[in-house]
Scaffold this motif. Structure first.
Motif, PDB file in Angstrom:
ATOM      1  N   ALA A   1      29.314 -51.149  82.904  1.00 35.99           N
ATOM      2  CA  ALA A   1      29.895 -52.355  82.303  1.00 35.99           C
ATOM      3  C   ALA A   1      31.025 -51.991  81.342  1.00 35.99           C
ATOM      4  O   ALA A   1      32.085 -52.624  81.340  1.00 35.99           O
ATOM      5  CB  ALA A   1      28.813 -53.146  81.575  1.00 35.99           C
ATOM      6  N   VAL A   2      30.808 -50.978  80.538  1.00 36.98           N
ATOM      7  CA  VAL A   2      31.836 -50.528  79.581  1.00 36.98           C
ATOM      8  C   VAL A   2      33.079 -50.050  80.325  1.00 36.98           C
ATOM      9  O   VAL A   2      34.209 -50.370  79.952  1.00 36.98           O
ATOM     10  CB  VAL A   2      31.272 -49.401  78.678  1.00 36.98           C
ATOM     11  CG1 VAL A   2      32.386 -48.728  77.887  1.00 36.98           C
ATOM     12  CG2 VAL A   2      30.223 -49.962  77.725  1.00 36.98           C
ATOM     13  N   GLN A   3      32.867 -49.308  81.394  1.00 34.20           N
ATOM     14  CA  GLN A   3      33.988 -48.762  82.164  1.00 34.20           C
ATOM     15  C   GLN A   3      34.806 -49.846  82.857  1.00 34.20           C
ATOM     16  O   GLN A   3      35.977 -49.630  83.171  1.00 34.20           O
ATOM     17  CB  GLN A   3      33.459 -47.768  83.203  1.00 34.20           C
ATOM     18  CG  GLN A   3      32.921 -46.481  82.591  1.00 34.20           C
ATOM     19  CD  GLN A   3      32.200 -45.613  83.600  1.00 34.20           C
ATOM     20  OE1 GLN A   3      31.698 -46.102  84.623  1.00 34.20           O
ATOM     21  NE2 GLN A   3      32.130 -44.314  83.332  1.00 34.20           N
ATOM     22  N   ASN A   4      34.195 -50.989  83.079  1.00 34.27           N
ATOM     23  CA  ASN A   4      34.891 -52.067  83.784  1.00 34.27           C
ATOM     24  C   ASN A   4      35.176 -53.270  82.884  1.00 34.27           C
ATOM     25  O   ASN A   4      35.293 -54.404  83.356  1.00 34.27           O
ATOM     26  CB  ASN A   4      34.070 -52.503  85.005  1.00 34.27           C
ATOM     27  CG  ASN A   4      34.038 -51.442  86.084  1.00 34.27           C
ATOM     28  OD1 ASN A   4      34.974 -51.304  86.856  1.00 34.27           O
ATOM     29  ND2 ASN A   4      32.966 -50.664  86.125  1.00 34.27           N
ATOM     30  N   SER A   5      35.287 -52.987  81.590  1.00 38.34           N
ATOM     31  CA  SER A   5      35.625 -54.063  80.644  1.00 38.34           C
ATOM     32  C   SER A   5      36.491 -53.531  79.503  1.00 38.34           C
ATOM     33  O   SER A   5      36.569 -54.143  78.448  1.00 38.34           O
ATOM     34  CB  SER A   5      34.346 -54.678  80.065  1.00 38.34           C
ATOM     35  OG  SER A   5      33.632 -53.711  79.300  1.00 38.34           O
ATOM     36  N   PHE A   6      37.103 -52.355  79.725  1.00 36.95           N
ATOM     37  CA  PHE A   6      37.918 -51.710  78.688  1.00 36.95           C
ATOM     38  C   PHE A   6      37.110 -51.488  77.404  1.00 36.95           C
ATOM     39  O   PHE A   6      37.655 -51.511  76.306  1.00 36.95           O
ATOM     40  CB  PHE A   6      39.173 -52.534  78.379  1.00 36.95           C
ATOM     41  CG  PHE A   6      40.052 -52.772  79.572  1.00 36.95           C
ATOM     42  CD1 PHE A   6      40.890 -51.770  80.047  1.00 36.95           C
ATOM     43  CD2 PHE A   6      40.020 -53.983  80.245  1.00 36.95           C
ATOM     44  CE1 PHE A   6      41.688 -51.982  81.162  1.00 36.95           C
ATOM     45  CE2 PHE A   6      40.812 -54.205  81.360  1.00 36.95           C
ATOM     46  CZ  PHE A   6      41.652 -53.201  81.824  1.00 36.95           C
TER      47      PHE A   6
END
Length: 330
Positions: free
Chosen positions: A71-76
Motif C-alpha cells: 500500500a505504501v509503495q502504491n500511494s507515494f
C-alpha cells in the motif's frame, strides 16, 4: 434445484464484486469483509492498484507488513498513516517504507516504554514519562518526570540502553541505513543526528540537497559543503559567502554546470581555472564574465568554437584576431 440456484447466485455475486473492484478500486469500501476487505490476498491485489485502498481493509491487516508495504509503495507513502504502531518498530519494514518516502518518519511514534513499563515520550531527544512518582508510590526526589516542571526519572534515563526501544528518528544505526535508501531521511532525523558530521556527510553524498536539513554548524563545514556541491551544484547558491569564495568548492560545482559563476564571489570572477571550466561547460558563461576575463584569448576561443554568438561579447582588441574571427565565421 434450489441449492443450484443459490450457488449460481453466490457465484454471480462474487464475480460482480471482483469486476466492480477491478473497474474501480474504491468499490472495495462497500465490499464484504469475508473474501475481500478481510482477505490478505485480495487486499494485496487491490493495493497494487492504489495503496489508498488500505483504508478500507480490516484492521488486522494494518498490522501485516506485506499488505501495508504494498500500500505504501502504491500511494507515494500516504498509506503509512494506517500502519499499526507495532510496525513503527519493525526496522526492516520501516527501511522499505523510507525508500518510498522519507515522510513516513514524520508519522512514526516517538513513544515507547521505560523499564518501569510506563509510557514515555521523547522531547528534544530526551525521554519523559510525566509521572510524579514510581511504582512504590513515593514521589520522585527530583520532582515530576517532566521536561519543564521537573527532571528525568531514573527509569526514563535508561530508555536508550535498549536500542530496540529507541524511536527511529533518534536511532543512529537506523538513520544511517535509511540514508542509503533515501537521503531525505535526514529531514526527519533527530536534531542531534542532523549535527553529526558522519551522518550529514552520508546524506549529502547521496543527495546534495540534504544539506538544507543539516544543523547550522554542518552547513558551515567546508568538507560537508564540498561533498554537497560535488553531488548537486544547485546547493552552491545556498552556501555562505565565505564558502562561495572557496575556489575548490566553486570548481566542484562548476564542473557540473556553468551557471555557478552567477553565484561566485567577486574574488573568484577572475579565477582562471574556474572560468576555463565554466566556458567549457557552456559558451553562455562567457558573456557573464568580467571584462578582464573576456579579454583572455583562450576563453574567447573556447566560447567562439561553441557558438559564433560569443564573438559579439569579445573585447575590441580580440576582434582584430584573425584566427578568432575565422573560428566565428566557421
Amino acid at each position: 434445484m434450489d441449492a443450484l440456484a443459490k450457488l449460481d447466485e453466490e457465484e454471480t455475486e462474487v464475480e460482480s464484486w471482483d469486476v466492480r473492484i477491478e473497474r474501480d478500486w474504491e468499490a472495495i469500501e462497500y465490499a464484504p469483509v469475508e473474501g475481500y476487505r478481510g482477505s490478505k490476498e485480495f487486499m494485496l491485489r487491490v493495493c497494487k492498484a492504489s495503496g489508498l485502498a488500505l483504508e478500507f481493509a480490516e484492521e488486522e491487516l494494518f498490522e501485516d507488513p506485506d499488505v501495508v508495504l504494498v500500500a505504501v509503495q502504491n500511494s507515494f507513502g500516504d498509506a503509512f498513516k494506517w500502519a499499526s504502531k507495532d510496525l513503527h518498530r519493525n526496522r526492516s519494514f520501516m527501511l522499505d517504507c523510507v525508500a518510498v518516502s522519507a515522510e513516513v518518519l514524520k508519522k512514526v511514534s516517538n513513544k515507547c516504554r521505560n523499564d518501569d513499563d510506563a509510557k514515555t515520550k521523547s522531547y528534544k531527544g530526551v525521554f519523559y514519562c510525566y509521572r510524579r512518582g514510581g511504582k512504590d508510590g513515593l514521589p520522585f526526589k527530583t520532582g515530576p518526570c517532566h521536561p519543564t516542571d521537573g527532571a528525568q526519572c531514573e527509569s526514563c534515563s535508561r530508555v536508550l540502553d535498549d536500542p530496540d526501544n529507541c524511536p527511529l528518528p533518534q536511532d543512529r544505526e537506523f538513520i544511517t541505513a535509511a540514508l542509503k535508501r533515501n537521503w531525505q531521511a535526514l529531514k526527519h532525523a533527530d536534531k542531534e543526528l542532523q549535527g553529526e558530521k558522519d551522518i550529514v556527510l552520508a546524506a549529502v553524498q547521496a543527495g546534495g540537497l540534504a544539506l538544507q536539513y543539516a544543523s547550522d554548524a554542518m552547513k558551515a563545514d567546508r568538507e560537508v559543503a564540498l561533498a554537497a556541491v560535488s553531488q548537486n551544484w544547485r546547493v552552491f547558491k545556498t552556501l555562505s559567502k565565505q564558502l562561495r569564495s572557496d575556489a575548490e568548492i566553486a570548481i566542484a560545482a562548476c564542473k557540473q554546470d556553468w551557471h555557478v559563476i552567477k553565484q561566485v564571489t567577486k574574488e573568484l570572477r577572475t579565477h582562471q581555472e574556474l572560468m576555463d571550466i565554466a566556458v567549457r561547460q557552456g559558451w553562455e558563461a562567457f558573456p557573464l564574465m568580467v571584462p578582464e576575463m573576456r579579454r583572455k584569448r583562450s576563453l574567447a576561443m573556447e566560447a567562439v568554437r561553441q557558438s559564433w554568438r560569443a564573438y559579439e561579447h569579445t573585447s575590441a582588441d580580440l576582434r582584430a584576431d584573425q584566427e578568432l574571427a575565422l573560428c566565428a565565421v566557421r
